[in-house]
Design a protein around this motif. Structure first.
Motif, short mmCIF file in Angstrom:
data_model
loop_
_atom_site.label_atom_id
_atom_site.label_comp_id
_atom_site.label_asym_id
_atom_site.label_seq_id
_atom_site.Cartn_x
_atom_site.Cartn_y
_atom_site.Cartn_z
N GLN A 291 36.82 52.45 51.47
CA GLN A 291 36.48 52.06 50.10
C GLN A 291 35.07 52.54 49.80
O GLN A 291 34.29 52.78 50.71
CB GLN A 291 36.55 50.54 49.98
N LEU A 292 34.78 52.69 48.53
CA LEU A 292 33.43 53.12 48.17
C LEU A 292 32.49 51.93 48.32
O LEU A 292 32.79 50.83 47.86
CB LEU A 292 33.41 53.62 46.72
N SER A 293 31.35 52.19 49.00
CA SER A 293 30.37 51.13 49.11
C SER A 293 29.27 51.34 48.07
O SER A 293 28.59 50.41 47.67
CB SER A 293 29.77 51.10 50.51
N ASP A 294 29.09 52.56 47.68
CA ASP A 294 28.16 52.95 46.62
C ASP A 294 28.76 54.20 46.02
O ASP A 294 29.63 54.82 46.64
CB ASP A 294 26.78 53.25 47.22
N PRO A 295 28.30 54.63 44.83
CA PRO A 295 28.89 55.85 44.27
C PRO A 295 28.80 57.00 45.28
O PRO A 295 27.73 57.28 45.81
CB PRO A 295 28.04 56.11 43.03
N GLY A 296 29.91 57.64 45.54
CA GLY A 296 29.92 58.80 46.43
C GLY A 296 29.89 58.47 47.91
O GLY A 296 29.86 59.38 48.73
N GLU A 297 29.84 57.20 48.29
CA GLU A 297 29.75 56.85 49.71
C GLU A 297 30.96 56.02 50.14
O GLU A 297 31.26 55.00 49.54
CB GLU A 297 28.46 56.07 49.97
N LEU A 298 31.62 56.52 51.18
CA LEU A 298 32.86 55.90 51.62
C LEU A 298 32.67 55.16 52.94
O LEU A 298 32.12 55.70 53.89
CB LEU A 298 33.92 56.98 51.80
N LYS A 299 33.16 53.90 52.98
CA LYS A 299 33.02 53.08 54.18
C LYS A 299 34.38 52.52 54.57
O LYS A 299 35.24 52.36 53.71
CB LYS A 299 32.11 51.89 53.84
N GLU A 300 34.56 52.24 55.84
CA GLU A 300 35.80 51.59 56.25
C GLU A 300 35.49 50.16 56.67
O GLU A 300 34.69 49.94 57.56
CB GLU A 300 36.44 52.35 57.42
N GLU A 301 36.12 49.21 56.00
CA GLU A 301 35.83 47.81 56.27
C GLU A 301 37.13 47.02 56.35
O GLU A 301 38.10 47.35 55.68
CB GLU A 301 34.97 47.21 55.15
N VAL A 302 37.11 45.97 57.15
CA VAL A 302 38.28 45.10 57.27
C VAL A 302 38.53 44.37 55.94
O VAL A 302 39.66 44.14 55.54
CB VAL A 302 38.07 44.09 58.41
N ILE A 303 37.43 44.03 55.27
CA ILE A 303 37.56 43.28 54.03
C ILE A 303 37.44 44.20 52.82
O ILE A 303 36.52 45.00 52.73
CB ILE A 303 36.52 42.15 53.98
N LEU A 304 38.41 44.10 51.92
CA LEU A 304 38.34 44.81 50.66
C LEU A 304 38.11 43.78 49.56
O LEU A 304 39.00 43.01 49.23
CB LEU A 304 39.66 45.55 50.39
N PRO A 305 36.87 43.72 49.03
CA PRO A 305 36.64 42.74 47.96
C PRO A 305 37.60 42.98 46.79
O PRO A 305 37.82 44.12 46.40
CB PRO A 305 35.18 42.99 47.56
N SER A 306 38.17 41.91 46.26
CA SER A 306 39.18 42.04 45.19
C SER A 306 38.51 42.23 43.83
O SER A 306 38.66 41.39 42.95
CB SER A 306 40.06 40.80 45.15
N PHE A 307 37.79 43.29 43.70
CA PHE A 307 37.10 43.58 42.44
C PHE A 307 37.48 44.99 42.00
O PHE A 307 37.68 45.86 42.84
CB PHE A 307 35.58 43.53 42.62
N VAL A 308 37.57 45.19 40.69
CA VAL A 308 37.85 46.53 40.16
C VAL A 308 36.74 46.87 39.17
O VAL A 308 36.52 46.15 38.19
CB VAL A 308 39.22 46.58 39.45
N TYR A 309 36.07 47.97 39.44
CA TYR A 309 34.97 48.42 38.59
C TYR A 309 35.49 49.54 37.69
O TYR A 309 36.02 50.54 38.18
CB TYR A 309 33.83 48.92 39.48
N ILE A 310 35.35 49.35 36.38
CA ILE A 310 35.83 50.35 35.44
C ILE A 310 34.64 50.84 34.62
O ILE A 310 34.31 50.28 33.58
CB ILE A 310 36.91 49.77 34.50
#
Lengths: 203, 600
Positions: free
Chosen positions: B36-55
């Motif tokens: 998932q993106l942790s910041d614009p352009g930066e991809l991280k792999e995490e066990v937890i995916l926060p249930s938020f959608v940024y539009i």
């Protein structure tokens, strides 16, 4: 998609490493190619001007390819360094702290801020770089014997150092080593010189 | 046959995915790291995916910086980046989508999220937002687990998604629909049950030594944004222990996030009073994070008397604007334990101050933060006598890591049983991840290994049937409730109801009033409750509708006599069908969810 995944410095699958390896492989290949080309040129003295021109063109191309890879390696090194600053600022506000003139504040004010900065930056150091001491068997101030085989990259000998081992002495600094580099993969990001965005809030 | 049994905890604030690989030797569930993106352009792999959608809008972030390994052109972001943006640009981030999915006061199919954005092009419906989050997990899985083996794509696996036990037929249906939009066929499982499956899995066969026949187990799940209760009863069937989920609680919009906010606001109040310092929204956010950390440390380590809280100045002149204060152990106890877990009587009810004539739409946040009072109301309405009160508790959710909170809840429950029953804590090791882990264990159990909790439908459902009576001006004829599914009906049940005089008019949309109740009001299929609209403990759901096209030689407007056919599917959803008595034709009744808004 793979193409736009540009890796930063790191131990595993890192850009520095990959480009490094690529560079070496390419250099070896080039050297081989060049020898073949030169041999060929020597052998066919009667060959036409065009073919020798073609060969030198190819050589120039390969040379520029090497230059490009060197540049890329340098660039990714620079980006990696900048990214560390980005991280330390993002999590620990380190750049804000260092850029501020702290002379006018009293120690308690600086102290209060530092507590927060410390915890943020420590998080980066621990999570992303997993920093650990190099010497763990003994504490600073204690005496250690190191034997004759010494990794001079890891341990610097100071004081009255003998010409040959066995070495040993008092630990003045236990050293630090980063045992892993766990940075995000970079997708579509090229400009690393912006350490922290300016922020404008609409009211 | 699928290779993986996948459990998805589709949480209000966080999602977790885990799986059991059937080809592996061990059937221990493994957590899946979600890119998932942790910041614009930066991809991280995490066990937890926060249930938020940024539009974001066009100029909000650099072009192309939302790209993902599986999709270069992305106009929104799910996960860590979205969570980070939420306090900064609240009108551009969808949060708590699960609570919106069961909010019956809004149209859950129209683009209303983020709430208060007023730009339908940049908004999603609760259904679509849920689908977006599920789709992210699907794509993440497919790019990580099925890149080289296309047959391992998530679409081909057995997928269990957890929902709050309080979810009614509509919210369940919407969850299944959202998964369907993301391309997944799923099975539903109630979250407290999932937590319990995880506990069962951790103890293997030993669980039989931890509980005994007659025990009543309370699963107390206090998450970030919601609190969920269930009761599981242990019985003895010919020498074998059996488990049955006997009651589920209401959807309580109250959790750990409320506690952190309460601490932050109380500190802000103190700063205003003592230093005349007024904090802005940014500082409150910073303070909330600080409070969470301080709370966790103060509650876990009894040696710490107080924690320093610092909120750095927002601009680059950071030190000048730094706020520094302290949070003491006593304050945390006073605010959290006495505020959220006060001692109360079993007869106490949460106060409902929602009686004001005017109220904004939006989520129905609880007006009484006392979780113990919500618990009292739950137990009071589900336990007939003291021996029905729980004597075992399984805690779940991050908040319940704190011993002081567990102790308080245990103490309160003991006081309700007038000290006659001891209350034992069943220890689960992973209160943050147990729901996802348990979901994959459930899939395993469904395939025939291990004990299954007898559960079935958590509610009874009733179809409204107008009674015939002479017209009285100004009075609507009272509605009878025909029970179509009783509490406890098991998944995979199908029932036929022959109710005399039931007919559909051809060529028109026919609406059926639809009701549910969590109590065994009148627990048999085909039985009737008179005047159901005014009965206590009955909730009206969106109506069920069917549009019957004229067919054969039946003219438009004529009445077709029908029987009802009800299915409580293996997925955990309810389907009601009308079956023509004279032919083989059948029509499905669908929820009229879109109409909701007009009813309010």
């Amino acid at each position: 998609m793979e193409k736009i995944l540009l890796f930063l410095t790191g131990t595993e699958g890192s850009c520095g490493c990959i480009t490094g390896i690529l560079l070496v492989v390419l250099l070896v290949l080039l050297a081989a190619l060049l020898t073949i080309k030169i041999k060929r040129c020597k052998r066919s003295k009667a060959s036409s001007v065009t073919s020798s021109e073609k060969a030198s063109e190819e050589i120039a191309e390969l040379k520029s390819e090497i230059a490009r890879l060197r540049e890329e390696k340098q660039k990714s090194f620079e980006n990696g360094s900048l990214y560390s600053l980005i991280l330390l600022q993002r999590e620990g506000r380190l750049i804000d702290f260092l850029m501020e003139n702290i002379k006018s504040y009293d120690d308690s004010q600086v102290g209060a801020a530092v507590r927060q900065i410390h915890s943020g930056c420590a998080k980066v150091i621990n999570e992303k770089f997993a920093i650990k001491p190099l010497i763990t068997s003994k504490n600073e101030g204690e005496t250690i014997s190191l034997g004759s085989e010494l990794n001079s990259e890891e341990i610097r000998l100071t004081g009255n150092v003998p010409a040959a081992g066995p070495y040993g002495g008092v630990i003045r600094h236990k050293g630090w080593v980063s045992s892993k580099v766990e940075l995000p993969k970079i997708v579509n990001k090229e400009n690393f010189s912006i350490i922290c965005q300016a922020e404008v809030e609409s009211m | 046959m699928s290779r993986y049994l996948v459990g998805i905890d589709l949480g209000t604030t966080n999602c977790v995915v885990c799986y059991i690989d059937k080809t592996a030797e061990s059937s221990v569930p493994i957590l899946f790291k979600i890119p998932q993106l942790s910041d614009p352009g930066e991809l991280k792999e995490e066990v937890i995916l926060p249930s938020f959608v940024y539009i974001p809008d066009e100029n909000d972030i650099p072009e192309g910086s939302l790209a993902l390994p599986w999709k270069e052109k992305q106009e929104l972001a799910v996960g860590e980046l979205a969570r980070k943006m939420s306090p900064k640009v609240p009108t551009k981030v969808v949060a708590s989508v699960k609570s919106w999915l069961c909010a019956d006061n809004v149209d859950r199919m129209s683009a209303i999220l983020p709430w208060n954005r007023n730009n339908p092009k940049k908004q999603l419906s609760p259904l679509d937002a849920t689908a977006t989050i599920i789709e992210h997990m699907k794509n993440a899985w497919n790019s990580q687990m099925a890149a080289e083996k296309p047959e391992d794509i998530l679409e081909n696996q057995t997928v269990v998604i957890t929902v709050p036990a309080s979810f009614d037929a509509v919210a369940r249906e919407l969850t299944v629909k959202a998964a369907g939009l993301a391309g997944l066929e799923i099975i539903l499982l109630e979250e407290p049950q999932a937590a319990f499956y995880s506990w069962l899995n951790e103890h293997g066969e030993d669980w039989r030594k931890k509980v005994s026949a007659g025990d009543v187990i309370l699963v107390c799940d206090i998450g970030g944004g919601t609190t969920d209760f269930s009761l599981i009863k242990v019985s003895d069937a010919e020498g074998n222990l059996t488990l049955e989920r006997v009651a589920v609680g209401n959807h309580i919009l109250l959790g750990g996030d409320n506690m952190d906010l309460t601490l932050a606001y109380s500190i802000a109040g103190k700063l205003k009073k003592e230093n005349n310092m007024v904090l802005d929204a940014y500082q409150i956010t910073g303070l909330t994070y600080g409070c969470r950390r301080a709370k966790e440390s103060l509650m876990s380590d009894s040696g710490t008397k107080s924690e320093k809280l610092t909120v750095l100045g927002r601009g680059s002149s950071m030190i000048a604007n730094t706020i520094s204060t302290e949070l003491s152990r006593n304050e945390v106890y006073e605010i959290l334990i006495d505020g959220f877990f006060p001692e109360c009587a079993l007869e106490d009810k949460p106060t409902d101050s929602r009686r004001a004539g005017l109220r904004t739409f939006g989520l129905k946040y609880e007006s009484d933060p006392a979780i113990t009072k919500h618990l009292a109301a739950f137990l009071n309405s589900n336990c007939k006598s003291e021996k029905d009160l729980p004597n075992c508790i399984l805690f779940n959710g991050g908040v319940t890591k704190a011993d002081v909170i567990k102790d308080r809840i245990v103490k309160v429950i003991k006081s309700w049983a007038s000290g006659t029953r001891d209350v034992k804590i069943l220890t689960g090791t992973n209160p943050d991840l147990a729901v996802a882990l348990g979901a994959s264990c459930y899939a395993f159990v469904k395939e025939g290994s291990g004990i299954r909790i007898k559960a079935g439908s958590s509610r009874s459902y009733y179809l409204g049937v107008e009674t015939s009576m002479p017209a009285v001006p100004g009075f609507l004829p009272p509605m009878q409730g025909l029970c179509v599914l009783p509490v406890g009906a098991e998944e995979g049940t199908s029932l036929d109801i022959d109710y005399s005089g039931l007919g559909l008019i051809v060529g028109e949309t026919t609406d059926f009033h639809f009701y549910s109740s969590k109590f065994k009001k009148n627990g048999k299929t085909g039985s009737v409750i008179d005047n159901i609209e005014n009965s206590p403990d009955i909730d009206e759901l969106p109506s069920l509708a069917v549009n019957l096209e004229p067919y054969g030689d039946i003219p438009s407007g004529s009445l077709v006599p029908v029987n009802l056919h009800v299915e409580y599917t293996e997925t955990g959803t309810l389907q009601v069908w009308c079956i023509d008595k004279r032919s083989e034709n059948r029509w499905k009744l669908d929820f009229e969810i879109r109409k909701d808004q007009n009813q309010n």
